[in-house]
Design a protein around this motif. Structure first.
Motif, PDB file in Angstrom:
ATOM      1  N   LEU A  25      59.505  75.538  14.051  1.00 46.41           N
ATOM      2  CA  LEU A  25      58.593  76.240  13.149  1.00 46.41           C
ATOM      3  C   LEU A  25      59.306  77.482  12.641  1.00 46.41           C
ATOM      4  CD1 LEU A  25      55.305  75.900  15.227  1.00 46.41           C
ATOM      5  CD2 LEU A  25      55.900  74.675  13.132  1.00 46.41           C
TER       6      LEU A  25
ATOM      7  N   SER B 155      60.179  80.890  10.429  1.00 48.82           N
ATOM      8  CA  SER B 155      59.464  82.066   9.946  1.00 48.82           C
ATOM      9  C   SER B 155      59.325  81.986   8.436  1.00 48.82           C
ATOM     10  CB  SER B 155      60.223  83.344  10.329  1.00 48.82           C
ATOM     11  OG  SER B 155      59.689  84.461   9.633  1.00 48.82           O
TER      12      SER B 155
ATOM     13  N   THR C 243      54.831  81.755  12.715  1.00 45.68           N
ATOM     14  CA  THR C 243      53.903  80.709  13.117  1.00 45.68           C
ATOM     15  C   THR C 243      54.129  80.437  14.599  1.00 45.68           C
ATOM     16  OG1 THR C 243      53.946  79.698  10.917  1.00 45.68           O
ATOM     17  CG2 THR C 243      53.166  78.333  12.738  1.00 45.68           C
TER      18      THR C 243
ATOM     19  N   THR D 223      50.715  79.837  21.195  1.00 40.30           N
ATOM     20  CA  THR D 223      49.323  79.885  20.753  1.00 40.30           C
ATOM     21  C   THR D 223      48.378  79.876  21.955  1.00 40.30           C
ATOM     22  OG1 THR D 223      49.826  78.792  18.651  1.00 40.30           O
ATOM     23  CG2 THR D 223      47.547  78.680  19.422  1.00 40.30           C
TER      24      THR D 223
END
Length: 287
Positions: free
Chosen positions: A14, A16, A23, A29
């Motif tokens: 992922l 930037s 992200t 997360t």
């Protein structure tokens, strides 16, 4: 928290989207969500109900709170395309070449501003009021650095409005909570007085602050401030005509957590995001 239920991404990175824009992958997360759940423990201890603040703040409202005098460098303005440029956009014109119209609003730089402005003219009563909220906050920084310094980030706050003694107690209990949670998570934090209170820090207020600091920050070993406890005296109560019953203009204080910075501190302390998540799980379950 069941870490085995977290789905790993395939062999994909992922990237930037730009400086200060990140992200988070599934593990980070889960860390962010779990840490915020843990940090809401302060709101539970203090019986502070959860609210959702506004996504934009009026320039006029913030000006009355000396925001632009104190933090002129942080503001991120909200603009929009006017009707006169819509045809240009629809025909494939570059948005960067077209002018924006000011909206009279900026993005929040701290969660509590929206809550305070929402209470203008209210009386919180002799017993005072506590609120908890998490919001996306945005800051125009001179540089950006991983999870330590971002364009946009989540800030969890627990806000108190009421008496002078109540505001002092709220600040003290918030500081105790920060250190207690840090201990459970295996984090070593240092506490230091900060020099950027919410209100005008010139003249007599600056001298008063030297005698009675109103903001303390709690920092990870690399110097990243991940939490703060703040007293505003009765500044917001006076500026926004918020009363505390028979006590007059309300005193206020808040406890703030930069959630992405807690993720950073956990990875710094435990080596990897996966190990940090395991430590968070153990702290939640008591194992």
């Amino acid at each position: 928290m069941n870490t085995s239920s977290i789905t790993a991404l395939p062999d994909i990175e992922l990237k930037s989207p730009g400086a200060g824009l990140i992200t988070l992958d599934p593990v980070r997360t889960a860390l962010l969500r779990g840490l915020d759940d843990l940090l809401t423990g302060l709101a539970a201890q203090l019986s502070a109900p959860e609210v959702v603040g506004p996504p934009l703040l009026s320039v006029d409202g913030l000006a009355r709170l000396d925001f632009f005098r104190n933090f002129p460098h942080l503001g991120v303005s909200a603009g929009r395309f006017g009707p006169d440029v819509l045809d240009g956009l629809a025909s494939g014109g570059s948005p960067q070449d077209l002018p924006l119209q000011p909206t009279g609003h900026v993005l929040p730089s701290a969660t509590c501003y929206g809550l305070l402005l929402s209470l203008e003219g209210e009386d919180v009563g002799d017993d005072g009021l506590r609120l908890s909220a998490v919001g996306r906050c945005f800051r125009n920084e001179t540089h950006y650095d991983g999870l330590r310094r971002l364009w946009g980030f989540h800030m969890r706050e627990v806000l108190y409005l009421g008496t002078k003694d109540g505001a002092t107690e709220h600040q003290a209990r918030g500081g105790e909570f920060v250190q207690e949670v840090a201990g459970r998570l295996g984090l070593t934090l240092t506490r230091a007085a900060a020099d950027d209170p919410f209100y005008d820090n010139g003249g007599s207020r600056a001298r008063l602050m030297a005698l009675d600091p109103v903001k303390y920050e709690y920092s990870a070993p690399d110097g990243t401030a991940i939490a703060s406890v703040n007293r505003h005296r009765n500044f917001f109560g006076e500026r926004l005509s918020i009363r505390a019953g028979s006590h007059g203009p309300a005193y206020s204080s808040c406890v703030a957590f930069g959630v992405e910075r807690w993720v950073h501190a956990m990875i710094l302390a435990h080596g990897t995001a996966e190990q940090a998540l395991e430590r968070l799980r153990a702290a939640v379950t008591g194992s």
